[in-house]
Design a protein around this motif. Sequence first.
Motif, PDB file in Angstrom:
ATOM      1  N   PHE A   1      46.538  44.523 -64.587  1.00 53.15           N
ATOM      2  CA  PHE A   1      46.501  44.537 -63.120  1.00 53.15           C
ATOM      3  C   PHE A   1      45.741  43.318 -62.603  1.00 53.15           C
ATOM      4  N   PHE A   2      44.580  43.039 -63.180  1.00 55.40           N
ATOM      5  CA  PHE A   2      43.768  41.913 -62.724  1.00 55.40           C
ATOM      6  C   PHE A   2      44.420  40.577 -63.076  1.00 55.40           C
ATOM      7  N   VAL A   3      45.088  40.495 -64.213  1.00 51.86           N
ATOM      8  CA  VAL A   3      45.794  39.270 -64.566  1.00 51.86           C
ATOM      9  C   VAL A   3      46.835  38.940 -63.501  1.00 51.86           C
ATOM     10  N   GLU A   4      47.585  39.944 -63.060  1.00 49.54           N
ATOM     11  CA  GLU A   4      48.611  39.716 -62.025  1.00 49.54           C
ATOM     12  C   GLU A   4      47.972  39.290 -60.715  1.00 49.54           C
ATOM     13  N   ARG A   5      46.885  39.950 -60.300  1.00 46.45           N
ATOM     14  CA  ARG A   5      46.220  39.611 -59.036  1.00 46.45           C
ATOM     15  C   ARG A   5      45.566  38.225 -59.101  1.00 46.45           C
ATOM     16  N   PHE A   6      44.938  37.913 -60.211  1.00 48.18           N
ATOM     17  CA  PHE A   6      44.315  36.596 -60.339  1.00 48.18           C
ATOM     18  C   PHE A   6      45.361  35.489 -60.339  1.00 48.18           C
ATOM     19  N   GLY A   7      46.531  35.799 -60.877  1.00 48.56           N
ATOM     20  CA  GLY A   7      47.617  34.827 -60.831  1.00 48.56           C
ATOM     21  C   GLY A   7      48.015  34.515 -59.399  1.00 48.56           C
ATOM     22  N   ARG A   8      48.059  35.548 -58.556  1.00 50.70           N
ATOM     23  CA  ARG A   8      48.344  35.339 -57.124  1.00 50.70           C
ATOM     24  C   ARG A   8      47.275  34.447 -56.492  1.00 50.70           C
ATOM     25  N   CYS A   9      46.024  34.752 -56.809  1.00 54.12           N
ATOM     26  CA  CYS A   9      44.903  33.963 -56.253  1.00 54.12           C
ATOM     27  C   CYS A   9      45.035  32.503 -56.668  1.00 54.12           C
ATOM     28  N   ALA A  10      45.366  32.277 -57.927  1.00 49.05           N
ATOM     29  CA  ALA A  10      45.480  30.915 -58.439  1.00 49.05           C
ATOM     30  C   ALA A  10      46.592  30.154 -57.731  1.00 49.05           C
ATOM     31  N   ARG A  11      47.731  30.818 -57.485  1.00 50.54           N
ATOM     32  CA  ARG A  11      48.855  30.142 -56.830  1.00 50.54           C
ATOM     33  C   ARG A  11      48.515  29.768 -55.390  1.00 50.54           C
ATOM     34  N   HIS A  12      47.793  30.640 -54.694  1.00 52.39           N
ATOM     35  CA  HIS A  12      47.394  30.332 -53.310  1.00 52.39           C
ATOM     36  C   HIS A  12      46.477  29.109 -53.289  1.00 52.39           C
ATOM     37  N   ARG A  13      45.482  29.076 -54.185  1.00 51.83           N
ATOM     38  CA  ARG A  13      44.546  27.944 -54.193  1.00 51.83           C
ATOM     39  C   ARG A  13      45.229  26.663 -54.670  1.00 51.83           C
TER      40      ARG A  13
ATOM     41  N   ARG B   1      48.133  25.748 -53.988  1.00 50.48           N
ATOM     42  CA  ARG B   1      48.897  25.223 -52.854  1.00 50.48           C
ATOM     43  C   ARG B   1      47.986  24.550 -51.828  1.00 50.48           C
ATOM     44  N   PHE B   2      46.835  25.175 -51.542  1.00 54.26           N
ATOM     45  CA  PHE B   2      46.006  24.717 -50.426  1.00 54.26           C
ATOM     46  C   PHE B   2      44.750  23.947 -50.834  1.00 54.26           C
ATOM     47  N   MET B   3      44.371  23.987 -52.094  1.00 56.68           N
ATOM     48  CA  MET B   3      43.143  23.332 -52.537  1.00 56.68           C
ATOM     49  C   MET B   3      43.451  22.283 -53.596  1.00 56.68           C
ATOM     50  N   ARG B   4      44.465  21.488 -53.368  1.00 59.15           N
ATOM     51  CA  ARG B   4      44.954  20.557 -54.384  1.00 59.15           C
ATOM     52  C   ARG B   4      43.953  19.468 -54.736  1.00 59.15           C
ATOM     53  N   ASP B   5      43.108  19.101 -53.814  1.00 57.99           N
ATOM     54  CA  ASP B   5      42.200  17.973 -54.033  1.00 57.99           C
ATOM     55  C   ASP B   5      40.819  18.399 -54.510  1.00 57.99           C
ATOM     56  N   SER B   6      40.686  19.635 -54.973  1.00 59.88           N
ATOM     57  CA  SER B   6      39.358  20.108 -55.387  1.00 59.88           C
ATOM     58  C   SER B   6      39.468  20.955 -56.643  1.00 59.88           C
ATOM     59  N   ASP B   7      38.421  20.892 -57.463  1.00 63.83           N
ATOM     60  CA  ASP B   7      38.357  21.750 -58.649  1.00 63.83           C
ATOM     61  C   ASP B   7      37.395  22.911 -58.431  1.00 63.83           C
ATOM     62  N   SER B   8      36.887  23.045 -57.195  1.00 59.90           N
ATOM     63  CA  SER B   8      35.880  24.066 -56.910  1.00 59.90           C
ATOM     64  C   SER B   8      36.170  24.698 -55.560  1.00 59.90           C
ATOM     65  N   TYR B   9      36.178  26.034 -55.510  1.00 58.74           N
ATOM     66  CA  TYR B   9      36.534  26.739 -54.284  1.00 58.74           C
ATOM     67  C   TYR B   9      36.339  28.242 -54.499  1.00 58.74           C
ATOM     68  N   ARG B  10      36.505  29.009 -53.428  1.00 58.32           N
ATOM     69  CA  ARG B  10      36.501  30.466 -53.570  1.00 58.32           C
ATOM     70  C   ARG B  10      37.830  30.886 -54.170  1.00 58.32           C
ATOM     71  N   LEU B  11      37.763  31.475 -55.331  1.00 60.10           N
ATOM     72  CA  LEU B  11      38.957  31.826 -56.086  1.00 60.10           C
ATOM     73  C   LEU B  11      39.471  33.220 -55.755  1.00 60.10           C
ATOM     74  N   VAL B  12      38.534  34.145 -55.549  1.00 57.40           N
ATOM     75  CA  VAL B  12      38.894  35.522 -55.174  1.00 57.40           C
ATOM     76  C   VAL B  12      38.036  35.916 -53.989  1.00 57.40           C
ATOM     77  N   TYR B  13      38.702  36.347 -52.933  1.00 55.33           N
ATOM     78  CA  TYR B  13      37.997  36.655 -51.683  1.00 55.33           C
ATOM     79  C   TYR B  13      38.242  38.105 -51.274  1.00 55.33           C
ATOM     80  N   GLY B  14      37.762  39.018 -52.115  1.00 53.20           N
ATOM     81  CA  GLY B  14      37.735  40.435 -51.785  1.00 53.20           C
ATOM     82  C   GLY B  14      39.008  40.984 -51.185  1.00 53.20           C
ATOM     83  N   GLU B  15      38.837  41.643 -50.047  1.00 56.77           N
ATOM     84  CA  GLU B  15      39.950  42.318 -49.379  1.00 56.77           C
ATOM     85  C   GLU B  15      41.115  41.384 -49.079  1.00 56.77           C
ATOM     86  N   ALA B  16      40.825  40.147 -48.688  1.00 60.00           N
ATOM     87  CA  ALA B  16      41.890  39.213 -48.309  1.00 60.00           C
ATOM     88  C   ALA B  16      42.754  38.817 -49.498  1.00 60.00           C
ATOM     89  N   ASP B  17      42.248  39.003 -50.725  1.00 57.90           N
ATOM     90  CA  ASP B  17      43.045  38.783 -51.925  1.00 57.90           C
ATOM     91  C   ASP B  17      43.435  40.111 -52.569  1.00 57.90           C
TER      92      ASP B  17
END
Length: 454
Positions: free
Chosen positions: A77-89, A91-107
Amino acid sequence: MAAIVLQKKRKKRLEQGHPWIFASEIERVEGEPVPGQVVEVRTHAGQPLASAYYNPKSQITGRVVSYKPLEAMTKEFFVERFGRCARHRARFMRDSDSYRLVYGEADFLPGLTVDKFADVLVVQILTLGMDVCREAITAALVEVFAPQGIYERSDVPVRELEGLTQTTGPLYGECPRYVRILENGLHIEVDIEQGQKTGYFFDQRENRAATEPLMKGWGGESGIAVREVEHEGQMRRLPVNANGKVVTFPYWDGATVLECFSHTGSFTLHACKYGAKKVTCLDISEHAVESARTNVSLNGFEDRVEFVVADAFDYLRRQVKGVEERRQRALAGQGAKVDTSKPVGEGRTWDVVILDPPAFAKTRGAVEGACRGYKDINLHGMKLVNEGGYLVTASCSYHMAPELFLETVHAAAVDAGKILRLVEFRAAGKDHPRLLGVDEGNYLKFAIFEVRSR
């Protein structure tokens, strides 16, 4: 499967996308669910609505993790959800190697926060439902992201509302205390063990970048202009002061900046990168100021930054008092009767004043006091902005609604005799997405105002 059955007359928040189920909304619990277990959520008529994990010790008794049937939050279950989180970041965080990876309810993972600091992940587990899954969470993070290390920073009082104790420490691999990251081209050292929250505030990343237009264009205020002049035997366009001398200081067109509540000095770093002439970096914490000093040094900005360890409220009041004393001295030169026997206070002003305080309102009942705090600090801050300069101000208090925040700053402007022009109003960055219908996610307010006198 055990189930939570909701009351008939409850508000239909769940159907509108809000993932929290309060104890007061529950009609009955069917079966004998173990605290932390995933249960089905049903209407009073028996219609299935969602799957949520259950904690009878918390006022938020259920937190939705799926709108489809789900028996348990497994590693898969967590592997699938973390995969979603990774795809979102990705797309939107292409120029950084550091960011919020999992944001609670919003993820769609309520109670879980994961920040990525280069190759190290910092995890914060806030709820019992997530706490019982820590092994599955850790294993899934390793499988999806292959980090160097995973460190836990669950040292927050809100865990106690879930019947949990505060805890910190390594969960996997090698976790150095200090990790260097890159943000908007700047090198920043993060203390993952002792830094505030998880060590760094990613939510202001885009907002820090939004200050770039404020940092140049100030040379004319001191009589400097670019002109065609003869220099070293050639005609060149160079900055020249009021006396006709060529200005060699490279940051002659830069702003003077005050950053209050500096933490790691992130706004200070951006100000210097964008061309500020001189920055005052202030925090009440010596540890925070030392962190800021380290980051300033990492980026080679030492010659333009001064550090102050002080309470921001007291510091701003002292400067305002000094400004008013100087004004009175000026009146004395025009024939007014003014006591000039006492020394003048500090009385400094800046082109840009940045206020990024911690949350003043952590509960609904604290809003009234928070309004006084935000009004006080913004009133004194804007009094120290040079005419036509900028006030950059923020609030991370969820209970301080955006409209109330703007009203409070406006009230401060009225009392200060200032007119504010709102240039930009922003929220958290793209690694902090917000679910519509979940107002708790709309916590960060960030505004840039031009300050003029009445």
